[in-house]
Design an enzyme around this catalytic site. Structure first.
Site, PDB file in Angstrom:
ATOM      1  N   SER A  42       0.825  -1.209   0.000  1.00  0.00           N
ATOM      2  CA  SER A  42       0.000   0.000   0.000  1.00  0.00           C
ATOM      3  C   SER A  42       0.860   1.259   0.000  1.00  0.00           C
ATOM      4  O   SER A  42       0.341   2.367  -0.052  1.00  0.00           O
ATOM      5  CB  SER A  42      -0.944   0.015   1.224  1.00  0.00           C
ATOM      6  OG  SER A  42      -0.221  -0.084   2.425  1.00  0.00           O
ATOM      7  N   ASN A  93      -2.292  -1.413  13.419  1.00  0.00           N
ATOM      8  CA  ASN A  93      -3.731  -1.151  13.315  1.00  0.00           C
ATOM      9  C   ASN A  93      -4.124   0.180  13.958  1.00  0.00           C
ATOM     10  O   ASN A  93      -4.859   0.974  13.371  1.00  0.00           O
ATOM     11  CB  ASN A  93      -4.524  -2.308  13.940  1.00  0.00           C
ATOM     12  CG  ASN A  93      -4.271  -3.615  13.203  1.00  0.00           C
ATOM     13  OD1 ASN A  93      -3.656  -3.614  12.135  1.00  0.00           O
ATOM     14  ND2 ASN A  93      -4.734  -4.721  13.769  1.00  0.00           N
ATOM     15  N   THR A 115     -38.985  25.368 -12.789  1.00  0.00           N
ATOM     16  CA  THR A 115     -39.311  24.108 -12.128  1.00  0.00           C
ATOM     17  C   THR A 115     -39.600  23.135 -13.266  1.00  0.00           C
ATOM     18  O   THR A 115     -40.112  23.546 -14.318  1.00  0.00           O
ATOM     19  CB  THR A 115     -40.547  24.221 -11.202  1.00  0.00           C
ATOM     20  OG1 THR A 115     -41.682  24.568 -11.995  1.00  0.00           O
ATOM     21  CG2 THR A 115     -40.372  25.272 -10.118  1.00  0.00           C
ATOM     22  N   HIS A 116     -39.240  21.893 -13.081  1.00  0.00           N
ATOM     23  CA  HIS A 116     -39.396  20.884 -14.154  1.00  0.00           C
ATOM     24  C   HIS A 116     -38.676  21.325 -15.439  1.00  0.00           C
ATOM     25  O   HIS A 116     -39.084  20.932 -16.526  1.00  0.00           O
ATOM     26  CB  HIS A 116     -40.874  20.623 -14.474  1.00  0.00           C
ATOM     27  CG  HIS A 116     -41.723  20.417 -13.269  1.00  0.00           C
ATOM     28  ND1 HIS A 116     -41.952  19.178 -12.721  1.00  0.00           N
ATOM     29  CD2 HIS A 116     -42.375  21.307 -12.467  1.00  0.00           C
ATOM     30  CE1 HIS A 116     -42.735  19.307 -11.648  1.00  0.00           C
ATOM     31  NE2 HIS A 116     -42.995  20.584 -11.463  1.00  0.00           N
ATOM     32  N   SER A 140     -13.670  22.248 -30.321  1.00  0.00           N
ATOM     33  CA  SER A 140     -13.810  20.894 -30.832  1.00  0.00           C
ATOM     34  C   SER A 140     -12.694  20.647 -31.827  1.00  0.00           C
ATOM     35  O   SER A 140     -12.257  21.563 -32.525  1.00  0.00           O
ATOM     36  CB  SER A 140     -15.175  20.757 -31.512  1.00  0.00           C
ATOM     37  OG  SER A 140     -15.124  19.736 -32.490  1.00  0.00           O
ATOM     38  N   LYS A 181     -17.183  25.536 -32.142  1.00  0.00           N
ATOM     39  CA  LYS A 181     -17.553  25.084 -30.804  1.00  0.00           C
ATOM     40  C   LYS A 181     -16.748  25.750 -29.689  1.00  0.00           C
ATOM     41  O   LYS A 181     -15.565  26.011 -29.818  1.00  0.00           O
ATOM     42  CB  LYS A 181     -17.351  23.563 -30.683  1.00  0.00           C
ATOM     43  CG  LYS A 181     -18.349  22.741 -31.455  1.00  0.00           C
ATOM     44  CD  LYS A 181     -19.784  22.858 -30.940  1.00  0.00           C
ATOM     45  CE  LYS A 181     -19.992  22.171 -29.620  1.00  0.00           C
ATOM     46  NZ  LYS A 181     -20.184  20.729 -29.741  1.00  0.00           N
ATOM     47  N   GLU A 215     -18.529  20.516 -17.153  1.00  0.00           N
ATOM     48  CA  GLU A 215     -18.878  19.121 -17.464  1.00  0.00           C
ATOM     49  C   GLU A 215     -18.017  18.137 -16.680  1.00  0.00           C
ATOM     50  O   GLU A 215     -18.507  17.133 -16.154  1.00  0.00           O
ATOM     51  CB  GLU A 215     -18.692  18.854 -18.963  1.00  0.00           C
ATOM     52  CG  GLU A 215     -19.689  19.567 -19.842  1.00  0.00           C
ATOM     53  CD  GLU A 215     -19.373  19.336 -21.315  1.00  0.00           C
ATOM     54  OE1 GLU A 215     -20.087  18.553 -21.946  1.00  0.00           O
ATOM     55  OE2 GLU A 215     -18.393  19.922 -21.815  1.00  0.00           O
ATOM     56  N   GLN A 268      -7.123  -2.016   4.176  1.00  0.00           N
ATOM     57  CA  GLN A 268      -6.072  -1.298   3.447  1.00  0.00           C
ATOM     58  C   GLN A 268      -6.661  -0.635   2.191  1.00  0.00           C
ATOM     59  O   GLN A 268      -6.153   0.377   1.713  1.00  0.00           O
ATOM     60  CB  GLN A 268      -4.971  -2.293   3.061  1.00  0.00           C
ATOM     61  CG  GLN A 268      -3.841  -1.709   2.254  1.00  0.00           C
ATOM     62  CD  GLN A 268      -2.693  -2.699   2.113  1.00  0.00           C
ATOM     63  OE1 GLN A 268      -2.107  -3.115   3.116  1.00  0.00           O
ATOM     64  NE2 GLN A 268      -2.372  -3.091   0.897  1.00  0.00           N
ATOM     65  N   LYS A 295      -7.984   3.372   1.551  1.00  0.00           N
ATOM     66  CA  LYS A 295      -7.232   4.612   1.315  1.00  0.00           C
ATOM     67  C   LYS A 295      -7.365   5.183  -0.080  1.00  0.00           C
ATOM     68  O   LYS A 295      -7.547   6.385  -0.244  1.00  0.00           O
ATOM     69  CB  LYS A 295      -5.764   4.396   1.674  1.00  0.00           C
ATOM     70  CG  LYS A 295      -5.571   4.328   3.179  1.00  0.00           C
ATOM     71  CD  LYS A 295      -4.221   3.821   3.569  1.00  0.00           C
ATOM     72  CE  LYS A 295      -4.295   3.104   4.898  1.00  0.00           C
ATOM     73  NZ  LYS A 295      -5.079   1.838   4.851  1.00  0.00           N
TER      74      LYS A 295
END
Ligand code: ARG
Length: 456
Positions: free
Chosen positions: A22, A109, A154-155, A276, A282, A289, A321, A324
């Site tokens: 690890s 531990n 709304t919606h 793009s 674009k 995003e 382990q 992490k």
């Protein structure tokens, strides 16, 4: 080859080592491991468990090791599994038997539990600070452009006109709760597990309170088995981070829609967009995003840890382990978002005319008509019905709501007065909403003033 290596070829042996290590990711805990070990040996010496000179020699050598790791002058080997073994091994290489005393009254531990808690304490403080800066960027933007009027949805349907500042400040509220959640979770992270040993504590006469105080923890853990077995504090943090990321993702969605050709409400800074490779025209909102996309990773980390822990018998299991990488990945992801997003919000340009013209559809003021009727004593349900009929009449007759004459309006709304014809402006619709928490200019100015004071 290990003692049990007879049944393995050395090739598999190497693969098993790679499989088990690890250190490639828990190396980021090294400063906390050094700090924990220094505090631990100081306590061991104070309790007469190890000689004072040994504790001092170990502390000096731990500083040397830390500097070597800082400088990248410290070889990491999969055979030594994790950062804890690396540091202990380096101590023993340098100090021999003296170094070998560091692990008295300690297990990996409780050591791992300590290091993660120390690390998370700092990360939570930093992330909460970063979220506050994000709030600041939103408040500044609200202060600058907050009086612009746009349709609230709304919606995803035009609903009622709102102030741009009101919309932005909704996220400031969400982020405030995110900060509260983070800091609340920090209270449960801020508990000292060292001294729990492998699971059952130790027969050595340690002083846990001393370690607790010197590492500035709130208190020591009460149950050694709980202390080495549970990762609920990490799961809690991941859920707080997931909720925060979800909020960022919704803001991203708003921005992505707003900068689309259909809306054209905002313009994102060029630095936060890309073109793009094919279509020359674009300009894509990549940062928004990607932040929306990275939210999925953060959720994934939460699911990983929940699933990781659900089937584990008490106490420590090697499965743990695997806590992490998801934890670190979520923290890194959120930190990255926090670095790029506030500047994007700060640099946002808005297109007031487009916002205003979208908010100027008189149908958005239909509720205002119904409420005007309520002021005249009409029960709301009846008022709603009358205005609904008026909207239908307008649709059927191919008229905008504000194009109907008073007589035409009275066909469906008999109580309508000449003032009803002036209810179709988005400015006055917004201006009349001054109850606390509403979108009126004064109510929004109060919100801005509240946050400006709160964030300083
Ligand atoms: N590398 C392990 C981890 O990160 C350290 C704890 C190992 N403890 C043990 N008993 N094998 O969880």
């Amino acid at each position: 080859m290990a003692l049990w290596g007879g049944r393995f070829s050395s090739e598999t042996d190497k693969e098993l080592t790679e499989f088990s290590e690890s250190v490639s990711y828990d190396k980021r805990l090294y400063k906390y491991d050094v700090l924990g070990s220094k505090t631990h040996v100081a306590m061991l010496a104070a309790q007469g468990i190890i000689p004072k000179e040994t504790a001092e020699a170990i502390a000096v050598e731990l500083d040397v090791i830390e500097k070597r790791i800082d400088a990248g002058d410290f070889e990491l080997k999969a055979e030594l599994e994790d950062i804890h073994m690396h540091i202990e091994n380096a101590l023993i290489e340098k100090l021999g038997d003296e170094g070998a005393r560091v692990h008295s009254a300690r297990s990996r531990n409780d050591q791992v539990a300590l290091d993660i808690r120390l690390y998370l304490r700092d990360e939570i403080t930093n992330i909460a600070e970063g979220v506050k800066e994000f709030q600041q960027a939103l408040v500044d933007q609200a202060d600058r452009n907050g009086d612009a009027i746009l349709p609230g949805f709304t919606h995803l349907q035009h609903a009622q006109p709102v102030l741009f500042g009101h919309h932005l400040l909704a996220y400031v509220e969400m982020f405030a709760r995110d900060i509260e959640r983070l800091l609340d979770c920090r209270k449960r992270v801020n508990v000292m597990p060292l001294g729990s040993g492998a699971l059952a504590g130790t027969t050595l006469p340690i002083n846990r309170e001393m370690v607790c105080e010197s590492l500035k923890f709130e208190r020591v853990t009460r149950n050694s088995m709980d202390a080495v077995a549970d990762r609920d504090f990490a799961i809690e943090l991941l859920s707080a981070l997931s909720i925060f990321a979800m909020h960022v993702s919704r803001l991203s969605e708003d921005l992505i829609l707003w900068c689309s050709q259909e809306f054209s409400f905002v313009e994102l800074g060029d630095a936060f967009c890309t073109g793009s490779s094919l279509m020359p025209q674009k300009k894509n909102p990549d940062i928004a995003e990607l932040s929306r996309g990275k939210t999925a990773r953060v959720y994934g980390s939460l699911m990983s840890l929940l699933t990781l822990c659900k089937g584990l018998p008490l106490t420590y299991n090697r499965d743990m382990q695997e806590d992490k990488e998801p934890l670190f990945d979520a923290i890194d992801t959120v930190n990255k978002i926090l670095r790029v997003y506030p500047p994007m919000v700060a640099g946002l340009e808005i297109c007031r005319e487009n916002m205003f013209s979208a908010a100027s559809d008189p149908a958005l003021m239909a509720t205002d008509l119904a409420e005007e009727l309520v002021k005249l004593g009409v029960p709301f349900r009846t008022a709603h019905h009358r205005v609904g009929s008026f909207v239908k009449w307008c649709r059927d007759n191919g008229k905008a709501l504000d194009a109907a004459t008073l007589d035409e309006m009275r066909e469906t709304i008999p109580e309508a007065t000449p003032e009803f014809l002036d209810l179709f402006s988005p400015e006055s619709s917004v201006a009349k909403r001054e109850v606390t928490g509403a979108t009126g200019p004064k109510a929004v100015a109060d919100q801005i003033a509240f946050w400006k004071e709160k964030l300083t």
